[in-house]
Design a protein around this motif. Structure first.
Motif, PDB file in Angstrom:
ATOM      1  N   ASN A  30       0.832  -1.207   0.000  1.00 41.19           N
ATOM      2  CA  ASN A  30       0.000   0.000   0.000  1.00 41.19           C
ATOM      3  C   ASN A  30       0.866   1.256   0.000  1.00 41.19           C
ATOM      4  O   ASN A  30       0.567   2.232  -0.698  1.00 41.19           O
ATOM      5  N   VAL A  31       1.976   1.228   0.775  1.00 37.87           N
ATOM      6  CA  VAL A  31       2.892   2.381   0.786  1.00 37.87           C
ATOM      7  C   VAL A  31       3.488   2.595  -0.610  1.00 37.87           C
ATOM      8  O   VAL A  31       3.563   3.733  -1.110  1.00 37.87           O
ATOM      9  N   ASP A  32       3.931   1.495  -1.242  1.00 38.89           N
ATOM     10  CA  ASP A  32       4.482   1.621  -2.591  1.00 38.89           C
ATOM     11  C   ASP A  32       3.454   2.164  -3.574  1.00 38.89           C
ATOM     12  O   ASP A  32       3.768   2.999  -4.451  1.00 38.89           O
ATOM     13  N   THR A  33       2.232   1.715  -3.458  1.00 36.92           N
ATOM     14  CA  THR A  33       1.197   2.166  -4.385  1.00 36.92           C
ATOM     15  C   THR A  33       0.941   3.656  -4.239  1.00 36.92           C
ATOM     16  O   THR A  33       0.844   4.406  -5.245  1.00 36.92           O
ATOM     17  N   GLU A  34       0.831   4.146  -2.997  1.00 39.69           N
ATOM     18  CA  GLU A  34       0.593   5.574  -2.787  1.00 39.69           C
ATOM     19  C   GLU A  34       1.782   6.407  -3.264  1.00 39.69           C
ATOM     20  O   GLU A  34       1.616   7.471  -3.884  1.00 39.69           O
ATOM     21  N   ALA A  35       2.988   5.899  -2.977  1.00 42.61           N
ATOM     22  CA  ALA A  35       4.178   6.652  -3.411  1.00 42.61           C
ATOM     23  C   ALA A  35       4.281   6.684  -4.927  1.00 42.61           C
ATOM     24  O   ALA A  35       4.631   7.729  -5.520  1.00 42.61           O
ATOM     25  N   LEU A  36       4.006   5.571  -5.598  1.00 40.22           N
ATOM     26  CA  LEU A  36       4.047   5.544  -7.059  1.00 40.22           C
ATOM     27  C   LEU A  36       2.983   6.443  -7.665  1.00 40.22           C
ATOM     28  O   LEU A  36       3.220   7.090  -8.717  1.00 40.22           O
ATOM     29  N   ARG A  37       1.811   6.515  -7.021  1.00 43.93           N
ATOM     30  CA  ARG A  37       0.782   7.411  -7.547  1.00 43.93           C
ATOM     31  C   ARG A  37       1.258   8.870  -7.491  1.00 43.93           C
ATOM     32  O   ARG A  37       1.080   9.650  -8.446  1.00 43.93           O
ATOM     33  N   GLN A  98      11.475   1.623  -9.447  1.00 40.72           N
ATOM     34  CA  GLN A  98      11.996   0.774  -8.388  1.00 40.72           C
ATOM     35  C   GLN A  98      11.619   1.330  -7.029  1.00 40.72           C
ATOM     36  O   GLN A  98      11.234   2.494  -6.897  1.00 40.72           O
ATOM     37  N   GLY A  99      11.745   0.456  -6.019  1.00 37.10           N
ATOM     38  CA  GLY A  99      11.499   0.860  -4.645  1.00 37.10           C
ATOM     39  C   GLY A  99      12.675   0.506  -3.776  1.00 37.10           C
ATOM     40  O   GLY A  99      13.252  -0.576  -3.899  1.00 37.10           O
ATOM     41  N   ILE A 100      13.060   1.434  -2.890  1.00 40.07           N
ATOM     42  CA  ILE A 100      14.231   1.251  -2.040  1.00 40.07           C
ATOM     43  C   ILE A 100      13.844   1.625  -0.620  1.00 40.07           C
ATOM     44  O   ILE A 100      13.136   2.610  -0.397  1.00 40.07           O
ATOM     45  N   THR A 101      14.337   0.847   0.337  1.00 39.75           N
ATOM     46  CA  THR A 101      14.121   1.164   1.750  1.00 39.75           C
ATOM     47  C   THR A 101      15.420   1.716   2.315  1.00 39.75           C
ATOM     48  O   THR A 101      16.470   1.049   2.247  1.00 39.75           O
ATOM     49  N   VAL A 102      15.344   2.936   2.871  1.00 39.48           N
ATOM     50  CA  VAL A 102      16.537   3.593   3.426  1.00 39.48           C
ATOM     51  C   VAL A 102      16.204   4.088   4.821  1.00 39.48           C
ATOM     52  O   VAL A 102      15.037   4.105   5.251  1.00 39.48           O
ATOM     53  N   ALA A 103      17.278   4.556   5.500  1.00 37.71           N
ATOM     54  CA  ALA A 103      17.081   5.115   6.840  1.00 37.71           C
ATOM     55  C   ALA A 103      16.483   6.516   6.736  1.00 37.71           C
ATOM     56  O   ALA A 103      16.803   7.295   5.826  1.00 37.71           O
ATOM     57  N   GLY A 104      15.583   6.823   7.676  1.00 39.78           N
ATOM     58  CA  GLY A 104      14.894   8.112   7.595  1.00 39.78           C
ATOM     59  C   GLY A 104      15.718   9.283   8.039  1.00 39.78           C
ATOM     60  O   GLY A 104      15.344  10.440   7.771  1.00 39.78           O
ATOM     61  N   VAL A 113      12.352   4.400   5.778  1.00 39.79           N
ATOM     62  CA  VAL A 113      11.554   5.149   4.805  1.00 39.79           C
ATOM     63  C   VAL A 113      11.563   4.362   3.498  1.00 39.79           C
ATOM     64  O   VAL A 113      12.597   3.819   3.084  1.00 39.79           O
ATOM     65  N   ARG A 114      10.405   4.320   2.870  1.00 38.67           N
ATOM     66  CA  ARG A 114      10.296   3.671   1.566  1.00 38.67           C
ATOM     67  C   ARG A 114      10.389   4.742   0.485  1.00 38.67           C
ATOM     68  O   ARG A 114       9.594   5.698   0.461  1.00 38.67           O
ATOM     69  N   VAL A 115      11.354   4.601  -0.432  1.00 34.29           N
ATOM     70  CA  VAL A 115      11.568   5.567  -1.503  1.00 34.29           C
ATOM     71  C   VAL A 115      11.314   4.860  -2.822  1.00 34.29           C
ATOM     72  O   VAL A 115      11.871   3.767  -3.073  1.00 34.29           O
ATOM     73  N   VAL A 129      12.031  11.100 -10.512  1.00 28.44           N
ATOM     74  CA  VAL A 129      11.167  11.556  -9.423  1.00 28.44           C
ATOM     75  C   VAL A 129      11.350  10.607  -8.248  1.00 28.44           C
ATOM     76  O   VAL A 129      11.165   9.391  -8.380  1.00 28.44           O
ATOM     77  N   LEU A 130      11.758  11.154  -7.113  1.00 31.92           N
ATOM     78  CA  LEU A 130      11.921  10.382  -5.882  1.00 31.92           C
ATOM     79  C   LEU A 130      10.813  10.763  -4.919  1.00 31.92           C
ATOM     80  O   LEU A 130      10.650  11.948  -4.592  1.00 31.92           O
ATOM     81  N   VAL A 131      10.057   9.752  -4.452  1.00 32.91           N
ATOM     82  CA  VAL A 131       8.996   9.980  -3.467  1.00 32.91           C
ATOM     83  C   VAL A 131       9.287   9.086  -2.274  1.00 32.91           C
ATOM     84  O   VAL A 131       9.431   7.858  -2.415  1.00 32.91           O
ATOM     85  N   ALA A 132       9.399   9.682  -1.114  1.00 34.08           N
ATOM     86  CA  ALA A 132       9.694   8.935   0.123  1.00 34.08           C
ATOM     87  C   ALA A 132       8.481   8.992   1.037  1.00 34.08           C
ATOM     88  O   ALA A 132       7.912  10.057   1.250  1.00 34.08           O
TER      89      ALA A 132
END
Length: 446
Positions: A30-37, A98-104, A113-115, A129-132
């Motif tokens: 769900n987080v990935d979907t909202e970020a991609l939108r 792509q999706g990447i998990t990094v430290a916030g 944080v999911r980027v 475009v980067l969305v975190a």
């Protein structure tokens, strides 16, 4: 029951782990979907060269950057860093989503944080475009679910154990009652019956079946005891006669009429031998399986042979109109006719008739008829019991031991036939009818 509760506990534990994993996967998705939108919307603005500054976003846990090929931040949301990209350029594939998990901490957020990275711009001016989005809510949700599972799991196992104990106890209570009943029956040497539960289930049917089995065993035991008692009584009579004869002869000494004594002893010995032979035959018939014998037997010749052996009284034979063949053991069928003729001769006044004739297509009928007193209709089934005498006071030497008709019925059953008693025609007298299987084709004499 413990194994069942353990199995349920393991199943619940596995189910809880699967639930937690699926929930975590769904929340991340769900987080990935909202970020991609959000990223797709910003990419569309970048394609039209209409990027606002700052980039509009919804929520305080979202950061957006538009980065060019050199790693410079072209546009950013109000809370995003305008100098340093949220993800190092070497970790971003500029040609794929792509999706990447990094430290916030890199972008001023707490926790992971999911980027998501989405290519944008043109071939001449490629952008990314980067969305975190923060995963704090995901972690909190999974933590809450994990805590609920850890707290409710022991309680649920305890409740299931209590329910299983009650249900299994209620289910096994009739079985325990059957066990106690069986123990009591064992202590009473087999007397009594098992309790039958009121429920119409498998336990009820089991109890009914076991009670039927106990009734049959009890009846068999009673018959065995009666048989042993009667056999002992019948064996004692000739032995007592033999002993009495010998004691009298011993006291008389030289005055003993030894020819008479030897004749009496021989008669008692013969009677004792016949009784033992009959008992052994019945025991063998009880143990042997009811099987049809192998040889074809011609009934007309068998009737003539049995009648010819009677010396006490002539037996009239009515020969069949044609040879009648049956399948059976010749010795057993000969024993059947001999017993019936002996009984008829013993009770007849003047006449015994032995006849055979077809009885339909499946059977041949053999009849033994005498003009004696007959047997009352009420006693015609009882006389086939072992050691049965209608007149207990009559002379045993004349009446036999009461085993003849019992042997007849067993041997006829083994041959696949049946035997019954009826009135002689014309009365008075008794007619014994024996039905034997017919051999449809006459056997080849070779």
């Amino acid at each position: 029951m413990a194994i069942g509760v353990l199995g349920v506990s393991v199943g619940l534990a596995v189910g809880g782990l699967v639930l937690l994993a699926v929930l975590t996967w769904a929340l991340h998705r769900n987080v990935d979907t909202e970020a991609l939108r959000t990223a797709d919307a910003v990419a569309l603005l970048a394609a039209e060269d209409a990027l606002p500054d700052p980039l509009p976003v919804a929520g305080g846990q979202v950061r957006v950057q538009v980065v060019d090929a050199q790693g410079r931040v072209r546009a950013a949301s109000i809370d995003a860093d305008r100098l340093v990209p949220m993800v190092r350029p070497e970790r971003v594939d500029r040609h794929a989503r792509q999706g990447i998990t990094v430290a916030g901490e890199r972008m001023g957020l707490v926790g992971p944080v999911r980027v998501v990275a989405v290519p944008a711009g043109t071939d001449a001016d490629p952008l990314t475009v980067l969305v975190a989005r923060s995963l704090v809510d995901v972690r909190q949700s999974t933590h809450v679910v994990r805590t609920i599972l850890l707290v409710s799991f022991p309680l649920l196992v305890a409740v299931l154990a209590a329910v299983a104990w009650r249900v299994v106890g209620a289910t096994l209570r009739p079985v325990e009652a059957l066990r106690r009943g069986a123990e009591e029956i064992t202590g009473r040497n087999g007397a009594g019956r098992l309790p039958v539960p009121g429920s119409q289930d498998e336990i009820h049917r089991l109890a009914v079946t076991l009670n039927d089995m106990l009734d049959r065993l009890r009846a068999g035991r009673d018959r065995q005891r009666a048989f042993v008692a009667d056999a002992a009584h019948e064996l004692r009579s000739p032995l007592t006669n033999i002993r009495t004869e010998l004691e009298v002869a011993q006291r008389l000494g030289d005055r003993t009429d030894w020819p008479a004594v030897s004749a009496d002893l021989l008669a008692d010995t013969e009677r004792l031998g016949r009784l033992v032979d009959d008992l052994l035959l019945l025991a063998r018939l009880d143990e042997a399986p009811p099987a049809r014998a192998t040889g074809p037997v011609e009934l007309g010749a068998l009737l003539t042979e049995v009648a010819g052996r009677q010396l006490a009284r002539p037996v009239e034979v009515v020969p069949p109109p044609e040879p009648l063949w049956t399948v059976g053991d010749p010795d057993e069928l000969r024993r059947v006719l001999t017993n019936l003729v002996d009984n008829a001769v013993r009770h007849a006044r003047t006449r015994v008739v032995l006849a055979a004739a077809p009885d339909g297509s499946a059977y041949h009928r053999v009849t033994v008829t005498d003009d004696g007193p007959g047997i009352p209709a009420a006693d015609r089934e009882r006389v086939f019991g072992r050691f049965t005498r209608l007149d207990p006071a009559r002379d045993r030497d004349a009446g036999g031991a009461g085993l003849g008709l019992a042997i007849v019925r067993e041997l006829v059953r083994r041959a696949g036939g049946q035997v019954d008693l009826g009135d002689a025609e014309p009365p008075p007298g008794l007619r014994v009818r024996v039905l034997l299987p017919a051999l449809t084709a006459e056997p080849d004499p070779t």
